[in-house]
Design an enzyme around this catalytic site. Structure first.
Site: not given
Ligand code: BGC
Length: 502
Positions: A181, A220, A166
Site C-alpha cells: 500500500r 530507506d 520507501s
C-alpha cells in the site's frame, strides 16, 4: 456579564480544555511498558507465516518484511554505483562512489514530485515511473554523459542501480517486491500489487536507459542502517576497542519506520527452502524492515484522541493503516495541531474574531497545510508575548492570535511533540529487548542510526525520546547504552551498498 468577564471566562474555559487535551496526550511509564510489550508481541507475530485467510494487507502483527540483506557492511566496500530514491515528496537519482575507507562521495539530482502525481488516484503507474525514468535521463545527461556514450557500445557492462522505495513492499528477493500500500500521501491505485522494480526498469528501457540494471530494491530505513554501518565501520571500530555496535536503523521524518538484524532461524515466514539455503551458506542474520508505522492498527494499545480518529478516517489517504505513524511522524504533527485549533474554534474557545468555520483563514482549513517546521518554531519560543509564535502562525497560515491564545497553542504543540517522541521510544526499546542487544557483550553499547527531519531538526525530540527510553522497560541503565546517531544519505549509500552485493 461584562465584556471583560466574558473574555476572562472564555480564556479560563480554553485553558481548561487545553489542559484536558494535554493530559490525554501524556504517556507515562506504565503505558510505555504496555506498548513495548505489545510491540515485541507484534514483531513475533509478524515473523510468522500469515494465518489462513490473511493477506499482507489485512495481517495482524507487524509487516516484518525480510530485506534479503544478510550482512552488515564494514566500510571496506568499494565501487561506483547508481541509486534512485522515491521516499516522500522528492525523487533523487545519485551516483555513489564508495571509497572503501568508510567514506564516499555522491552526486545527486533531486526533483520535487509533481502535485498531480501525488494527489490524483487515477494517475497510472506508467505515468509515475515514466516521470522517474525521465528524471534519471536528466541526471545521466548532466552528470554522466561519458557513461551514456560508453553504453552506446554493445560491449559495455550494465550499470548497477539500487532503488530505495520507501513504502511497504512485499519483498520476494533482493531485487524485487510488490507494493502492499502507499503511505505518506501517494494514492495511485494502479501500483498496488505490482513489482516496482519491474515498473521502473520498463520505463528506463523505454527511455533508452536499458543499460541501467535495477538490481536491488531497498527501503530507506534499511539504507540508513547499511550506510550507518559503512560509515561507522563495525569491524574496525570493534577491533580498535570501541564497544558500540549498530543495531537499529530508523527514520523519523515525513514517515517513520525502523529495521534491525533478526536471526534467520526466527524468520519463520521465509519459505523453508530459503531459510535452509541461507543457513547452509553460513548466513545467520537478515535485516528486517519492520514497517513499524503499522504498529497496532487494531488500536488495542495506542493512545487515541478524537483528533487521531478524525485525521485517520476523514483526512488521510489510507484510513485504518499506519496508525502509529499517524501519531509520530512529521507529516501528522502539524495536522494534529490544525485539527485541535479548528475544534477549539468550533467550541467558541479560540480565534473568536471569526464567526464561523467558513470565515477562518483559508490555510487553516486546508488539511496538511500546517507543517511540523512551524511547530518546531513554536516549541522553543521563549520570546515576550510569544512573538515568534505569532509571526510563525501569521506567515504560515495568515492567522493572527492573541498572547493568551499563543500560550495555549504552545502547550498543545508541546503535548503533540512529546507524545510523538515518547511513542518513538517504544519500537527502539522493544527491538533492544527482543534481540537482547544490550546484554550481548560485556559493557556492550548499541548504536541507533537515525535519519529524517523530525529526529534531526525538531528541537528536543531526541532528548524527549531518550527520556522515554529511560522510563521504558530498558530503564535508565539501558538508555545510557543507547547512542542515537544521525546517519545521512542512507537512501543513496544504502541502495548503492545493496546493489554492490546483488
Ligand atoms: C513507509 C516506510 C518508510 C517510512 C519512512 C513509511 O510511511 O511505509 O516504508 O520507511 O515511511 O520513510
Amino acid at each position: 456579564m461584562s465584556f471583560d468577564d466574558l473574555h476572562k471566562a472564555t480564556a479560563k474555559a480554553l485553558t481548561q480544555k487545553v489542559d484536558d487535551i494535554c493530559k490525554e496526550f501524556a504517556i507515562d511509564a506504565d503505558k510505555l511498558s504496555e506498548l513495548t510489550a505489545y510491540f515485541v508481541e507484534s514483531m513475533e507475530k509478524g515473523l510468522q507465516p500469515l494465518d489462513a485467510g490473511e493477506s499482507e494487507e489485512t495481517a495482524k502483527g507487524l509487516p516484518m518484511i525480510p530485506s534479503f540483506v544478510t550482512g552488515k557492511p564494514n566500510g571496506t566496500e568499494k565501487g561506483v554505483l547508481l541509486a534512485a530514491d522515491l521516499g516522500g515528496t522528492n525523487f533523487r537519482v545519485c551516483s555513489v562512489d564508495l571509497s572503501g575507507d568508510h567514506t564516499f562521495s555522491l552526486q545527486q539530482m533531486k526533483s520535487k514530485i509533481p502535485e498531480e502525481l501525488l494527489e490524483d488516484d487515477s494517475v497510472t503507474s506508467q505515468e509515475l515511473f515514466g516521470y522517474l525514468a525521465r528524471r534519471t535521463v536528466a541526471f545521466m545527461k548532466k552528470y554522466h554523459p561519458e557513461l551514456l556514450e560508453e553504453h552506446a557500445k554493445d560491449t559495455a557492462k550494465p550499470l548497477k542501480m539500487g532503488f530505495t522505495f520507501s513504502y511497504p513492499i512485499d519483498q520476494k528477493s533482493l531485487g524485487s517486491g510488490t507494493l502492499i500500500r502507499w503511505t505518506k500521501g501517494f494514492k495511485i491505485k494502479d501500483t498496488i500489487g505490482k513489482d516496482v522494480v519491474q515498473l521502473y526498469q520498463e520505463q528506463l528501457n523505454a527511455s533508452n536507459l536499458g543499460m541501467i540494471n535495477v538490481v536491488a530494491l531497498t527501503n530507506d530505513t534499511v539504507g540508513t542502517f547499511l550506510s550507518h554501518c559503512y560509515s561507522s565501520g563495525t569491524a574496525d571500530s570493534l577491533s580498535s576497542g570501541e564497544i558500540s555496535e549498530p543495531v537499529i536503523g530508523c527514520i523519523f521524518g515525513t514517515g517513520t519506520n525502523g529495521c534491525y538484524m533478526e536471526e534467520i532461524k526466527n524468520i519463520v515466514k521465509l519459505p523453508e527452502e530459503t531459510r535452509a539455503k541461507l543457513l547452509q551458506e553460513g548466513k545467520t542474520h537478515m535485516v528486517i524492515n519492520t514497517e513499524w508505522g503499522s504498529f497496532d492498527n487494531e488500536l488495542k494499545h495506542l493512545p487515541t484522541s478524537k483528533y487521531d480518529i478524525e485525521i485517520d478516517q476523514k483526512l488521510s489517504a489510507n484510513p485504518g493503516f499506519h496508525l502509529f505513524e499517524k501519531r509520530v511522524s512529521g507529516m501528522f504533527l502539524g495536522e494534529l495541531l490544525r485539527n485541535m485549533l479548528v475544534d477549539l474554534h468550533a467550541k467558541g474557545l479560540i480565534l473568536n474574531q471569526y464567526r464561523s468555520y467558513a470565515q477562518l483563514p483559508h490555510r487553516l482549513r486546508v488539511p496538511f497545510e500546517l507543517s511540523s517546521e512551524v511547530l518546531s518554531h513554536i516549541e522553543i519560543d521563549d520570546s515576550t508575548g510569544l512573538r515568534e509564535t505569532e509571526l510563525s502562525l501569521l506567515q504560515s497560515l495568515r492567522l493572527p492570535t492573541t498572547p493568551t491564545e499563543r500560550v495555549e497553542i504552545q502547550k498543545l504543540v508541546r503535548a503533540i511533540s512529546r507524545r510523538s517522541a515518547y511513542l518513538a521510544a517504544v519500537p527502539i526499546a522493544a527491538i533492544l529487548t527482543k534481540t537482547g542487544a544490550l546484554n550481548k557483550r560485556y559493557h556492550g553499547e548499541v548504536e541507533v542510526g537515525c535519519d529524517g527531519s523530525v529526529v534531526e531538526y525538531y528541537p528536543g525530540f531526541r532528548s524527549m525520546l531518550r527520556h522515554a527510553l529511560s522510563l521504558s522497560p530498558i530503564g535508565s541503565d539501558g538508555e545510557r547504552k543507547v547512542h542515537l546517531r544521525i546517519a545521512k544519505d542512507g537512501s543513496g549509500v544504502g541502495a548503492a551498498l545493496c546493489a554492490l552485493v546483488a
